[in-house]
Design a protein around this motif. Sequence first.
Motif, short mmCIF file in Angstrom:
data_model
loop_
_atom_site.label_atom_id
_atom_site.label_comp_id
_atom_site.label_asym_id
_atom_site.label_seq_id
_atom_site.Cartn_x
_atom_site.Cartn_y
_atom_site.Cartn_z
N ARG A 104 11.50 -0.01 -0.42
CA ARG A 104 10.29 0.59 0.16
C ARG A 104 10.13 2.03 -0.29
NH1 ARG A 104 10.42 -1.58 6.45
NH2 ARG A 104 9.79 -3.74 6.00
N ASN A 110 1.10 2.28 -0.83
CA ASN A 110 2.49 2.29 -0.37
C ASN A 110 2.98 3.73 -0.39
OD1 ASN A 110 2.74 -0.52 -0.03
ND2 ASN A 110 3.04 -0.78 -2.23
N ALA A 132 2.72 1.66 4.70
CA ALA A 132 1.56 1.15 3.97
C ALA A 132 0.30 1.59 4.72
CB ALA A 132 1.60 -0.37 3.86
#
Length: 375
Positions: free
Chosen positions: A21, A101, A159
Amino acid sequence: MVVQHARRAALFLLACVVSARVAAAIPDGLLPNGNFEAAPATSQLNGTRVMGRYAIPHWEISGFVEYIGPAQKQGDMILPVPEGAYAVRLGNEASIRQLLNVTRKAYYSITFSAARTCAQAERLNVTVAPESDVLPIQTVYTANGWDSYSWAFKARRSAVTLIVHNPGVTEDAACGPLLDSFAIKTLQVPQRTKNNMLKNGDFEEGPYIFPDTPWGVLVPPLDEDDYSPLSPWMVLSSTKSVKYLDAAHYAVPRGAHAVELVSGVETALVQDVRTVPGRPYRLEFSAGDAGNGCVGSLAVQAYAARGSVKVAYQSQGKGGYERGALEFTAIANQTRVVFVSMAYTMKNDGTLCGPVVDDASLVGFRNNAARRLLL
């Protein structure tokens, strides 16, 4: 033993997910298809109008959105594109959006280019939930009609969705702003230094500037509770902006960036600083011109507590600056430092310009005796 191995494996997988991530956070620079050069399929176009909700790669659209190409005309007027060959135009209540993102709790600045078309009082609503602001774009600061704007937000999730919406209502549904060149930049939270109570006093931390864009980036007025692309500096005005400059295209007194006060007395550049009532302070700053042909008296007025000072820099439009200084005694636990251009100035091409402010510093002293000793 099996349970321990299972736990270790689960923790390892969790760490991999977290790392993925973080690694997937969008890098600084152009957003995916941020310049709209990846075109919709011809089957998704009705003339210039985009018909499919997901027809523009990496973007989702809503409402009347046009895909503007080279030499596209509106009546007898050619609609110029600032970067590459293509841009989009938002009609009444139309919007474009893109999923980003990001790193949760990090601060980001969005830079994009916009141009007014047939409507007069155009504006854009920029949103990354829960933050949203209306940016006025009716004032044109460049000769070609295109300006780059900046807007900042704090990422509440990993996000987020960037939405740019045209809230205007005109007789012609196609009358709306042209948009191009969307970029993002991660902002570092400025800190005080040992020798400067002002944060980001050299203006080195600011919005993304495209390397091939020679007109700087506008920082529009925002509510005082919002996060500024020039944080912790705020732009106070009703509809006007200041311009963020880079040394690659302008004369900058020090470092790589500065701020041009392009809107006269309608706009103030301010920062609130913690102070001690009764304690003496000294504010210093550079005031000059950006070497962009802005000729004349470029006066900057600085205010702090009950004090003020004026630096009347006489510009030849070729760069240069003078240092200004203001000594004052704090009257409250918080002092607002203010910079204002005292006149409206235009270049020969009719575009607005003004004095450059840079390298601002504020120091405090225990008492007047200490101030005299150090000065």
